[in-house]
Write a protein that holds these residues in place. Sequence first.
Motif, PDB file in Angstrom:
ATOM      1  N   GLN A  26       0.832  -1.208   0.000  1.00  0.00           N
ATOM      2  CA  GLN A  26       0.000   0.000   0.000  1.00  0.00           C
ATOM      3  C   GLN A  26       0.868   1.260   0.000  1.00  0.00           C
ATOM      4  N   GLU A  27       1.908   1.287   0.822  1.00  0.00           N
ATOM      5  CA  GLU A  27       2.801   2.443   0.851  1.00  0.00           C
ATOM      6  C   GLU A  27       3.517   2.611  -0.489  1.00  0.00           C
ATOM      7  N   ARG A  28       3.918   1.498  -1.081  1.00  0.00           N
ATOM      8  CA  ARG A  28       4.616   1.555  -2.365  1.00  0.00           C
ATOM      9  C   ARG A  28       3.701   2.116  -3.446  1.00  0.00           C
ATOM     10  N   GLU A  29       2.425   1.734  -3.444  1.00  0.00           N
ATOM     11  CA  GLU A  29       1.484   2.239  -4.448  1.00  0.00           C
ATOM     12  C   GLU A  29       1.254   3.744  -4.269  1.00  0.00           C
ATOM     13  N   MET A  30       1.105   4.182  -3.031  1.00  0.00           N
ATOM     14  CA  MET A  30       0.948   5.624  -2.778  1.00  0.00           C
ATOM     15  C   MET A  30       2.194   6.376  -3.214  1.00  0.00           C
ATOM     16  N   ALA A  31       3.357   5.849  -2.874  1.00  0.00           N
ATOM     17  CA  ALA A  31       4.607   6.500  -3.246  1.00  0.00           C
ATOM     18  C   ALA A  31       4.793   6.493  -4.760  1.00  0.00           C
ATOM     19  N   ARG A  32       4.387   5.407  -5.419  1.00  0.00           N
ATOM     20  CA  ARG A  32       4.526   5.306  -6.872  1.00  0.00           C
ATOM     21  C   ARG A  32       3.751   6.422  -7.565  1.00  0.00           C
ATOM     22  N   GLU A  33       2.563   6.727  -7.061  1.00  0.00           N
ATOM     23  CA  GLU A  33       1.774   7.825  -7.630  1.00  0.00           C
ATOM     24  C   GLU A  33       2.529   9.151  -7.499  1.00  0.00           C
ATOM     25  N   ALA A  34       3.145   9.356  -6.350  1.00  0.00           N
ATOM     26  CA  ALA A  34       3.921  10.583  -6.137  1.00  0.00           C
ATOM     27  C   ALA A  34       5.120  10.617  -7.082  1.00  0.00           C
ATOM     28  N   TRP A  35       5.807   9.495  -7.207  1.00  0.00           N
ATOM     29  CA  TRP A  35       6.991   9.449  -8.073  1.00  0.00           C
ATOM     30  C   TRP A  35       6.630   9.673  -9.535  1.00  0.00           C
ATOM     31  N   LEU A  36       5.465   9.162  -9.961  1.00  0.00           N
ATOM     32  CA  LEU A  36       5.025   9.399 -11.335  1.00  0.00           C
ATOM     33  C   LEU A  36       4.746  10.885 -11.567  1.00  0.00           C
ATOM     34  N   ALA A  37       4.148  11.531 -10.583  1.00  0.00           N
ATOM     35  CA  ALA A  37       3.891  12.972 -10.714  1.00  0.00           C
ATOM     36  C   ALA A  37       5.198  13.742 -10.790  1.00  0.00           C
ATOM     37  N   LEU A  38       6.172  13.335  -9.999  1.00  0.00           N
ATOM     38  CA  LEU A  38       7.482  13.993 -10.037  1.00  0.00           C
ATOM     39  C   LEU A  38       8.145  13.787 -11.390  1.00  0.00           C
ATOM     40  N   ALA A  39       8.046  12.594 -11.923  1.00  0.00           N
ATOM     41  CA  ALA A  39       8.669  12.293 -13.207  1.00  0.00           C
ATOM     42  C   ALA A  39       8.065  13.127 -14.330  1.00  0.00           C
ATOM     43  N   GLY A  40       6.813  13.526 -14.165  1.00  0.00           N
ATOM     44  CA  GLY A  40       6.163  14.337 -15.172  1.00  0.00           C
ATOM     45  C   GLY A  40       6.465  15.826 -15.061  1.00  0.00           C
ATOM     46  N   ALA A  41       7.124  16.229 -13.992  1.00  0.00           N
ATOM     47  CA  ALA A  41       7.426  17.651 -13.769  1.00  0.00           C
ATOM     48  C   ALA A  41       8.836  17.959 -14.276  1.00  0.00           C
ATOM     49  N   PRO A  42       8.962  18.789 -15.308  1.00  0.00           N
ATOM     50  CA  PRO A  42      10.299  19.111 -15.825  1.00  0.00           C
ATOM     51  C   PRO A  42      11.154  19.795 -14.759  1.00  0.00           C
ATOM     52  N   LEU A  43      12.384  19.354 -14.656  1.00  0.00           N
ATOM     53  CA  LEU A  43      13.333  19.891 -13.679  1.00  0.00           C
ATOM     54  C   LEU A  43      14.107  21.049 -14.285  1.00  0.00           C
ATOM     55  N   THR A  44      14.303  22.078 -13.478  1.00  0.00           N
ATOM     56  CA  THR A  44      15.184  23.181 -13.848  1.00  0.00           C
ATOM     57  C   THR A  44      16.196  23.338 -12.719  1.00  0.00           C
ATOM     58  N   MET A  45      17.460  23.346 -13.079  1.00  0.00           N
ATOM     59  CA  MET A  45      18.516  23.500 -12.087  1.00  0.00           C
ATOM     60  C   MET A  45      19.220  24.830 -12.357  1.00  0.00           C
ATOM     61  N   PHE A  46      19.248  25.684 -11.345  1.00  0.00           N
ATOM     62  CA  PHE A  46      19.921  26.978 -11.448  1.00  0.00           C
ATOM     63  C   PHE A  46      21.188  26.914 -10.593  1.00  0.00           C
ATOM     64  N   PHE A  47      22.339  26.841 -11.241  1.00  0.00           N
ATOM     65  CA  PHE A  47      23.594  26.799 -10.482  1.00  0.00           C
ATOM     66  C   PHE A  47      24.030  28.224 -10.186  1.00  0.00           C
ATOM     67  N   GLN A  48      24.326  28.473  -8.903  1.00  0.00           N
ATOM     68  CA  GLN A  48      24.680  29.813  -8.460  1.00  0.00           C
ATOM     69  C   GLN A  48      26.153  29.951  -8.125  1.00  0.00           C
ATOM     70  N   GLN A  49      26.815  28.826  -7.842  1.00  0.00           N
ATOM     71  CA  GLN A  49      28.213  28.901  -7.429  1.00  0.00           C
ATOM     72  C   GLN A  49      28.936  27.637  -7.851  1.00  0.00           C
ATOM     73  N   SER A  50      30.170  27.836  -8.286  1.00  0.00           N
ATOM     74  CA  SER A  50      31.025  26.712  -8.669  1.00  0.00           C
ATOM     75  C   SER A  50      32.405  26.983  -8.088  1.00  0.00           C
ATOM     76  N   ASP A  51      32.913  26.024  -7.305  1.00  0.00           N
ATOM     77  CA  ASP A  51      34.241  26.168  -6.700  1.00  0.00           C
ATOM     78  C   ASP A  51      35.111  24.980  -7.104  1.00  0.00           C
ATOM     79  N   THR A  52      36.335  25.272  -7.492  1.00  0.00           N
ATOM     80  CA  THR A  52      37.280  24.207  -7.828  1.00  0.00           C
ATOM     81  C   THR A  52      37.892  23.692  -6.535  1.00  0.00           C
ATOM     82  N   LEU A  53      37.718  22.412  -6.278  1.00  0.00           N
ATOM     83  CA  LEU A  53      38.305  21.790  -5.091  1.00  0.00           C
ATOM     84  C   LEU A  53      39.670  21.192  -5.411  1.00  0.00           C
ATOM     85  N   GLU A  54      39.789  20.591  -6.576  1.00  0.00           N
ATOM     86  CA  GLU A  54      41.054  20.090  -7.116  1.00  0.00           C
ATOM     87  C   GLU A  54      41.041  20.455  -8.599  1.00  0.00           C
TER      88      GLU A  54
END
Length: 191
Positions: A100-128
């Motif tokens: 039951q928990e897996r089915e509820m979570a699956r519905e949430a994951w499907l909704a997330l998969a349908g939402a286009p992701l946008t990533m805004f990078f604000q900072q980049s630091d060279t560590l090596e």
Amino acid sequence: MKRDRLPTPIVLAASSSMIVIGVLAWMVARDRAEQAPVETAQRPQVAELHIDDRTPEAVAESFYDAWRRREWEAAERIAVGDARARVHEKRARDAQLDAQEREMAREAWLALAGAPLTMFFQQSDTLEPDQRIALRGIAGYDVMSQPYRREVEFEVVRVAGSDGGERWRVERMVPGRVLTDVPDLLKLADE
């Protein structure tokens, strides 16, 4: 002057007939409604997961997208170190959910998969130099018409690719502060 009146038995019979006809019409309409196919809410159109490991920013975005979709195999392919260990932990936790928990979570994951992701990078630091980079940014998408924005940090490392070229892998991801109200659906998804 004599009034023409209908006899009482005829009036009662006519009234009873109209009531019976009304009840029958209601029952037929109800039966048809029950037999009609039930329209379900349309599932969001799920965009294909695109993995790009050619740049630090692209691999970080690809990893986050695979993570939020629970595409563990894809996330594991572009992860090393701590990030890979966290993928294994999340996969194991998902596997422990009851049906039951897996089915509820699956519905949430499907909704997330349908939402286009946008990533805004604000900072980049060279560590090596030319090997390890720290990125900070904001991941954003809309879930069921509600915006979701979250700070996220990555450490990415350069590795040799199987084709002889160089690729990037996520070594560490730290989901940070949520900048918007958390949509109810994400509370179920336990992102």
